[in-house]
Design a protein around this motif. Structure first.
Motif, PDB file in Angstrom:
ATOM      1  N   MET A   1       0.644  12.516 -19.583  1.00 55.81           N
ATOM      2  CA  MET A   1       1.376  11.430 -18.942  1.00 55.81           C
ATOM      3  C   MET A   1       0.599  10.118 -19.121  1.00 55.81           C
ATOM      4  N   PRO A   4      -0.086   3.393 -17.511  1.00 54.85           N
ATOM      5  CA  PRO A   4      -0.166   2.087 -18.183  1.00 54.85           C
ATOM      6  C   PRO A   4      -1.139   1.107 -17.532  1.00 54.85           C
ATOM      7  N   ILE A   5      -1.420   1.253 -16.253  1.00 54.77           N
ATOM      8  CA  ILE A   5      -2.317   0.284 -15.592  1.00 54.77           C
ATOM      9  C   ILE A   5      -3.752   0.472 -16.082  1.00 54.77           C
ATOM     10  N   PRO A  12      -1.396  15.017 -16.012  1.00 53.52           N
ATOM     11  CA  PRO A  12      -1.248  14.863 -14.554  1.00 53.52           C
ATOM     12  C   PRO A  12      -1.577  16.136 -13.780  1.00 53.52           C
ATOM     13  N   ALA A  57      -8.705   5.225  -3.428  1.00 52.08           N
ATOM     14  CA  ALA A  57      -7.280   5.159  -3.059  1.00 52.08           C
ATOM     15  C   ALA A  57      -6.722   6.553  -2.769  1.00 52.08           C
ATOM     16  N   HIS A  58      -7.045   7.510  -3.633  1.00 49.76           N
ATOM     17  CA  HIS A  58      -6.515   8.867  -3.414  1.00 49.76           C
ATOM     18  C   HIS A  58      -7.147   9.497  -2.179  1.00 49.76           C
ATOM     19  N   VAL A 244      -7.889  -0.414  -9.290  1.00 51.91           N
ATOM     20  CA  VAL A 244      -7.155   0.760  -8.795  1.00 51.91           C
ATOM     21  C   VAL A 244      -5.907   1.003  -9.642  1.00 51.91           C
ATOM     22  N   ASP A 245      -5.758   2.222 -10.174  1.00 55.09           N
ATOM     23  CA  ASP A 245      -4.501   2.639 -10.808  1.00 55.09           C
ATOM     24  C   ASP A 245      -3.749   3.462  -9.763  1.00 55.09           C
ATOM     25  N   ILE A 246      -2.803   2.813  -9.113  1.00 55.23           N
ATOM     26  CA  ILE A 246      -2.097   3.474  -7.996  1.00 55.23           C
ATOM     27  C   ILE A 246      -1.338   4.715  -8.460  1.00 55.23           C
ATOM     28  N   LEU A 247      -0.754   4.642  -9.658  1.00 57.19           N
ATOM     29  CA  LEU A 247      -0.013   5.808 -10.172  1.00 57.19           C
ATOM     30  C   LEU A 247      -0.916   7.033 -10.253  1.00 57.19           C
ATOM     31  N   ALA A 249      -3.693   7.501  -8.619  1.00 54.49           N
ATOM     32  CA  ALA A 249      -4.074   7.909  -7.252  1.00 54.49           C
ATOM     33  C   ALA A 249      -2.953   8.723  -6.606  1.00 54.49           C
ATOM     34  N   LEU A 250      -1.692   8.322  -6.866  1.00 55.27           N
ATOM     35  CA  LEU A 250      -0.554   9.056  -6.291  1.00 55.27           C
ATOM     36  C   LEU A 250      -0.487  10.478  -6.846  1.00 55.27           C
ATOM     37  N   VAL A 251      -0.758  10.605  -8.164  1.00 54.56           N
ATOM     38  CA  VAL A 251      -0.753  11.939  -8.788  1.00 54.56           C
ATOM     39  C   VAL A 251      -1.869  12.804  -8.202  1.00 54.56           C
ATOM     40  N   GLN A 253      -3.255  12.512  -5.398  1.00 53.58           N
ATOM     41  CA  GLN A 253      -2.974  12.766  -3.980  1.00 53.58           C
ATOM     42  C   GLN A 253      -2.032  13.953  -3.782  1.00 53.58           C
ATOM     43  N   THR A 254      -1.135  14.180  -4.762  1.00 56.40           N
ATOM     44  CA  THR A 254      -0.209  15.310  -4.617  1.00 56.40           C
ATOM     45  C   THR A 254      -0.976  16.629  -4.526  1.00 56.40           C
TER      46      THR A 254
END
Lengths: 302, 86
Positions: A1, A4-5, A12, A57-58, A244-247, A249-251, A253-254
């Motif tokens: 995956m 891009p940031i 992922p 972030a995560h 921070v790459d939020i995307l 961190a979101l992955v 975090q899952t």
């Protein structure tokens, strides 16, 4: 995956897997787990400037999950957590400023790194010794294993310090303790976090137990509650610096959410001394990671 | 450890935990494909042009996802009765 940031392509599932392991440890021991996640992220190809900020972030999201679970289990002292946050945030800022000033004078990373390694190994040895002693006490003195602490002298002395204002934490069974002691514990861990760019969980959790006298399960939950705010603050400051790459961190975090739930739920099956005995191995890993950082630069934030 | 791993409930606990991991993994893959791909362009645009907004939206997303995932995993734990193995 593709992310891009940060401008990298990373699997992922692997990121979620890293999050799961870190979440499991965090939920069980009350630590952020940044010392473990950062090198894995770097070795996965994430650029160094995004590693630390994204990890923090995560950690914020993971700590929300774990702290909520611990709260449901009755393991969070909200009042103590909020007071610790104040000390920690002030400490993080001062720690970061101290480092900036010292760095202009010369290479301080090695000096602080070695000091940190010594602190971690001392905590590890002390926690292992104390928890084994507590488990022996349970067998010989027939006391309740949940409440057993093999070394209560320090917290008794700390409770004897009458430096006003005094505060009480009925939830943790503490009748009276100086506010400055609580703020000081948060401050010390904050300074270390700010100076070394790591969460202070593996210092704060034992300090809560041995210095402030908080039961182990409550120390784990309260530490996680505190991390929600200190890591949230860290996420903002790192994101404002573009780290921070939020995307990503979101992955992460899952996976961390599931791990944190399982870790937090598992604490119910272990008595305090046993959790502390397992915990005693963590600072050793933390020390190894600092050694790797000093030798290779992996995980450095300055 | 003896409390849980030394009882006949051990295998039921491990089995239900594995079921939770599998159910959760399926949900995650759907989430990766459906939500995160869509968010990518939007967040990149914010990151390049409005870093302050990006920082606050980022923190908001992390907190929101944390709360949602906590509810989801708690639901799965209740559904599989993992909270009753004590």
């Amino acid at each position: 995956m593709e992310f891009p940031i940060a401008g990298v392509t990373v699997n992922p599932i692997m990121l979620a897997g890293i999050g799961f392991i870190v979440g499991l440890l965090g939920g069980f021991f009350g630590v952020g787990g940044g010392f473990l996640a950062a090198p894995f992220m770097f070795w996965s190809g994430v650029p160094m400037n995004f590693v630390v900020g994204t990890d923090v972030a995560h950690m914020t999201g993971k700590s929300i999950v774990a702290a909520k679970r611990h709260r449901a289990l009755g393991h969070v002292d909200i009042k103590l957590g909020f007071l610790m946050v104040v000390g920690t945030i002030v400490g993080v800022e001062i720690g970061a400023q101290i480092i900036e000033r010292l760095e202009s004078a010369g290479n301080v990373d090695i000096v602080i790194g070695i000091a940190y390694i010594v602190i971690l190994l001392t905590i590890s040895a002390f926690t292992a010794w104390e928890s084994i002693r507590a488990l022996k006490m349970v067998r010989t003195d027939k006391i309740n294993v949940k409440d057993a602490v093999g070394f209560k002298g320090l917290s008794t002395r700390v409770h004897g310090i009458k430096l006003r204002p005094m505060v009480s934490f009925p939830y943790s069974g503490i009748e009276s303790i100086s506010l400055w002691t609580v703020l000081g514990v948060g401050f010390i861990t904050g300074v270390l976090s700010g100076a070394l760019g790591v969460g202070g969980g593996f210092i704060r959790m034992p300090l809560l137990v041995y210095l402030i006298g908080v039961p182990t399960h409550v120390a784990v939950g309260t530490d996680l509650f505190e991390i929600v705010f200190s890591a949230g603050y860290g996420t903002l400051t790192h994101a404002l610096k573009g780290n921070v790459d939020i995307l990503m961190a979101l992955v992460m975090q899952t996976g961390a959410a599931l791990g944190a739930q399982i870790g937090a739920t598992s604490t119910r099956f272990f008595a305090g001394p046993r959790i502390r005995l397992f915990f005693s191995a963590l600072p050793v890993f933390g020390a190894i990671m600092v050694i790797i950082r000093l030798l290779t630069g992996v995980g450095a934030v300055h | 450890m003896k409390n849980i791993l030394g009882t006949p409930k051990r295998w039921a606990f491990v089995r239900n935990m594995l079921i939770e991991v599998v159910v959760y993994a399926v949900l995650l893959i759907i989430y990766f494909l459906a939500v995160l791909r869509l968010l990518g362009g939007f967040l990149l645009d914010l990151f390049n042009n409005q870093l302050i907004v990006y920082a606050f939206i980022g923190l908001g997303l992390i907190v929101t996802q944390g709360i949602v995932l906590e509810s989801l995993t708690s639901y799965l734990i209740r559904l599989l009765r993992l909270d009753r193995f004590d």
